[in-house]
Design a protein around this motif. Structure first.
Motif, short mmCIF file in Angstrom:
data_model
loop_
_atom_site.label_atom_id
_atom_site.label_comp_id
_atom_site.label_asym_id
_atom_site.label_seq_id
_atom_site.Cartn_x
_atom_site.Cartn_y
_atom_site.Cartn_z
N GLN A 64 7.34 -0.31 19.53
CA GLN A 64 6.37 0.73 19.21
C GLN A 64 7.01 1.79 18.32
O GLN A 64 8.24 1.91 18.24
CB GLN A 64 5.87 1.39 20.49
CG GLN A 64 5.18 0.45 21.45
CD GLN A 64 3.87 -0.10 20.92
OE1 GLN A 64 3.11 0.63 20.26
NE2 GLN A 64 3.58 -1.36 21.20
N ARG A 65 6.19 2.54 17.65
CA ARG A 65 6.68 3.64 16.81
C ARG A 65 7.51 4.62 17.65
O ARG A 65 7.26 4.82 18.83
CB ARG A 65 5.51 4.38 16.17
CG ARG A 65 4.69 3.55 15.20
CD ARG A 65 3.54 4.37 14.66
NE ARG A 65 4.02 5.55 13.94
CZ ARG A 65 3.28 6.64 13.74
NH1 ARG A 65 2.04 6.71 14.21
NH2 ARG A 65 3.77 7.67 13.07
N LYS A 66 8.50 5.21 17.00
CA LYS A 66 9.36 6.28 17.56
C LYS A 66 10.35 5.79 18.61
O LYS A 66 11.16 6.58 19.09
CB LYS A 66 8.53 7.42 18.16
CG LYS A 66 7.48 8.00 17.22
CD LYS A 66 8.09 8.55 15.94
CE LYS A 66 7.03 9.17 15.04
NZ LYS A 66 7.59 9.65 13.75
N GLU A 67 10.33 4.50 18.95
CA GLU A 67 11.26 4.01 19.95
C GLU A 67 12.65 3.77 19.34
O GLU A 67 12.79 3.54 18.13
CB GLU A 67 10.75 2.70 20.57
CG GLU A 67 9.55 2.90 21.48
CD GLU A 67 9.09 1.61 22.11
OE1 GLU A 67 8.53 1.67 23.22
OE2 GLU A 67 9.25 0.53 21.48
N ARG A 68 13.66 3.79 20.20
CA ARG A 68 15.01 3.40 19.81
C ARG A 68 15.20 1.95 20.28
O ARG A 68 15.09 1.66 21.48
CB ARG A 68 16.04 4.32 20.45
CG ARG A 68 15.97 5.75 19.94
CD ARG A 68 17.21 6.53 20.35
NE ARG A 68 17.29 6.72 21.79
CZ ARG A 68 17.04 7.88 22.40
NH1 ARG A 68 16.68 8.95 21.70
NH2 ARG A 68 17.15 7.99 23.71
N ILE A 69 15.49 1.07 19.32
CA ILE A 69 15.50 -0.37 19.60
C ILE A 69 16.80 -0.98 19.08
O ILE A 69 17.23 -0.69 17.96
CB ILE A 69 14.30 -1.07 18.94
CG1 ILE A 69 12.98 -0.44 19.43
CG2 ILE A 69 14.31 -2.57 19.22
CD1 ILE A 69 11.75 -0.91 18.69
N LEU A 70 17.41 -1.83 19.89
CA LEU A 70 18.62 -2.55 19.52
C LEU A 70 18.32 -4.03 19.42
O LEU A 70 17.76 -4.63 20.35
CB LEU A 70 19.72 -2.31 20.55
CG LEU A 70 21.01 -3.12 20.39
CD1 LEU A 70 21.72 -2.75 19.08
CD2 LEU A 70 21.93 -2.90 21.59
N ASP A 71 18.68 -4.63 18.29
CA ASP A 71 18.52 -6.07 18.06
C ASP A 71 19.91 -6.67 17.94
O ASP A 71 20.60 -6.49 16.94
CB ASP A 71 17.70 -6.30 16.79
CG ASP A 71 17.20 -7.72 16.66
OD1 ASP A 71 17.41 -8.51 17.61
OD2 ASP A 71 16.63 -8.05 15.61
N MET A 72 20.34 -7.39 18.95
CA MET A 72 21.69 -7.94 19.00
C MET A 72 21.73 -9.34 18.37
O MET A 72 20.75 -10.07 18.39
CB MET A 72 22.17 -8.02 20.45
CG MET A 72 22.14 -6.67 21.17
SD MET A 72 22.39 -6.79 22.97
CE MET A 72 24.10 -7.28 23.08
N CYS A 73 22.89 -9.72 17.80
CA CYS A 73 23.12 -11.09 17.30
C CYS A 73 22.07 -11.49 16.28
O CYS A 73 21.41 -12.52 16.42
CB CYS A 73 23.12 -12.09 18.46
SG CYS A 73 24.16 -11.62 19.84
N ARG A 74 21.93 -10.74 15.17
CA ARG A 74 20.69 -10.79 14.46
C ARG A 74 20.61 -11.42 13.08
O ARG A 74 19.56 -11.41 12.50
CB ARG A 74 20.14 -9.37 14.34
CG ARG A 74 19.07 -9.06 15.25
CD ARG A 74 18.06 -10.07 15.68
NE ARG A 74 17.84 -11.28 14.99
CZ ARG A 74 18.00 -12.47 15.52
NH1 ARG A 74 18.42 -12.64 16.73
NH2 ARG A 74 17.74 -13.55 14.83
#
Length: 415
Positions: free
Chosen positions: A235-245
């Protein structure tokens, strides 16, 4: 036509003897073929790899000594054409294959000629083996240990359906570039249709020859892969981590779903693969992603702990759910490879746990069908991390919907 068979043989040697990827050789090789011959080349290359054990069983019936590996690959290729591509004239397959043998290894041209004439004359022979598992493994060209593993984990019906499904052509599935168009707009063209249980699309025709593809209105990404990001629900404004990408397909999907208005970190351990992510971000005009070159197992030493609202760990895996698209995996995978991968997955999950904030979401996914890498991995993680709870999990199997096999689990950090 001889050029098609010579080219197929050269590609198959690279894939079957030197562990190269068929898709890369097919995509980036300039073979100077017209569209019809290119289609036949694709069919021969992928068909031979998909049916490698069955084809070899058939011609080995007429050989009483071991032949060199490259001769065996040539016989595999020709036998596949003779037995499973019955629209091709047998005399052309035999004559052109013998011509290749005379050029490449003249000392075996006579053997190649004699064996292929017997295969052409007698046709397919029923498989005989020491037990039913091995018989079925030969018939469907899978390693025997893999068939036994699937039988033990998923049962007879699942395994049989899966192995036969793996012999079919994989279809191209697409994601809509929502920065440029909408699903509804694309569906106005009747050649597009929607996948079940997902926003993915398929196109009835060669999508790569259309303006949809050249103008970046669609992105090639399997339906199963898209489901993993849909489970994350960015969602907007979230802090998101995408590992091994790398190469960044899921990162792009996350950014698009968050409308390019989130704080996203995309990580890979190799700099050249990070550059692939950056190329994808630039191509689609994405500005909300920061790339990181780092081993995701040690992210907790480089980045703030308990920082992210959502973490996606699409983990390195054995890839056993993608055999329709990557049949060469069957040639090289060994049981000990899976043991090594499960250790890596466990380490990555431990690292991911340190990155999720309270009430945050962790999605773990793989493109494999193996309970040791999937639900058993998650059960072990939950035993060791009581602060997490399982919200949902799904095993997507290749079936009449033609999906790739995938596993997706969604977890919440309780405290």
């Amino acid at each position: 036509m001889s050029n098609v068979r010579e080219t197929a043989f050269e590609i198959l040697k690279k894939v079957m003897l030197h562990s190269e990827y068929a898709s890369l050789n097919m995509r980036y090789g300039d073979y100077g073929l017209n569209e019809k011959d290119q289609a036949l080349l694709t069919q021969i290359v992928y068909g031979t790899i998909r049916n490698y054990r069955y084809a070899r069983y058939q011609w080995e019936l007429y050989v009483d000594r071991r032949v060199p590996d490259d001769v065996a690959v040539l016989l595999d290729c020709a036998t596949y054409q003779l037995i499973l591509l019955d629209r091709l004239p047998a005399y052309a397959v035999v004559n052109e294959t013998v011509a290749i043998a005379k050029k490449e290894f003249p000392g075996y041209a006579g053997l190649v000629n004699a064996v292929l004439r017997k295969v052409a004359d007698k046709g397919a022979t029923a498989v005989k083996a020491d037990d039913d598992y091995e018989k079925f493994a030969i018939e469907t060209s899978h390693p025997g240990w893999l068939v036994k593993m699937w039988h033990a984990q998923y049962g007879d019906r699942f395994t049989e359906d899966l192995c036969w499904e793996n012999l079919k052509d994989g279809r191209v599935e697409l994601r809509v570039n929502t920065f440029k168009t909408t699903i509804e707009k694309l569906l106005e063209d009747p050649k597009f249709s929607r996948c079940a249980d997902s926003d993915a699309l398929v196109y009835d025709g060669n999508i790569f020859a259309t303006d949809y593809f050249s103008n970046d209105l669609v992105i090639v990404q399997s339906c199963s892969s898209q489901m993993a990001v849909e489970a994350l629900d960015p969602q907007r404004k979230e802090r998101i981590l995408d590992m091994c990408r790398a190469p960044g397909t899921k990162t792009v999907q996350i950014a698009m779903m968050a409308q390019n208005d989130a704080t996203i970190y995309s990580v890979d351990v190799y700099q050249q693969r990070v550059e692939l992510i950056e190329q994808a971000l630039k191509k689609y005009g994405i500005t909300c992603v920061r790339t990181v070159c780092e081993d995701s197992r040690t992210l907790h030493t480089k980045m703030p702990l308990y920082y992210f609202d959502k973490v996606l760990l699409d983990a390195p895996c054995s890839g056993l759910g993608t055999l329709k698209h990557k049949p060469e995996i069957k040639l090289n995978i060994k049981p000990e490879d899976i043991d090594e991968l499960t250790r890596l997955q466990s380490q990555l999950l431990d690292s991911a746990a340190l990155m999720v904030k309270e009430n945050g979401i962790l999605v773990y996914s793989t493109c494999t069908l193996n309970t040791k890498e999937n639900d058993r991995q998650i059960r072990m993680f939950l035993r060791q991390h009581s602060e997490f709870e399982l919200i949902s999990e799904k095993t997507v199997k290749p079936d009449s919907q033609h999906y790739d096999g995938f596993y997706i689990s969604k977890l919440r950090k309780k405290c």
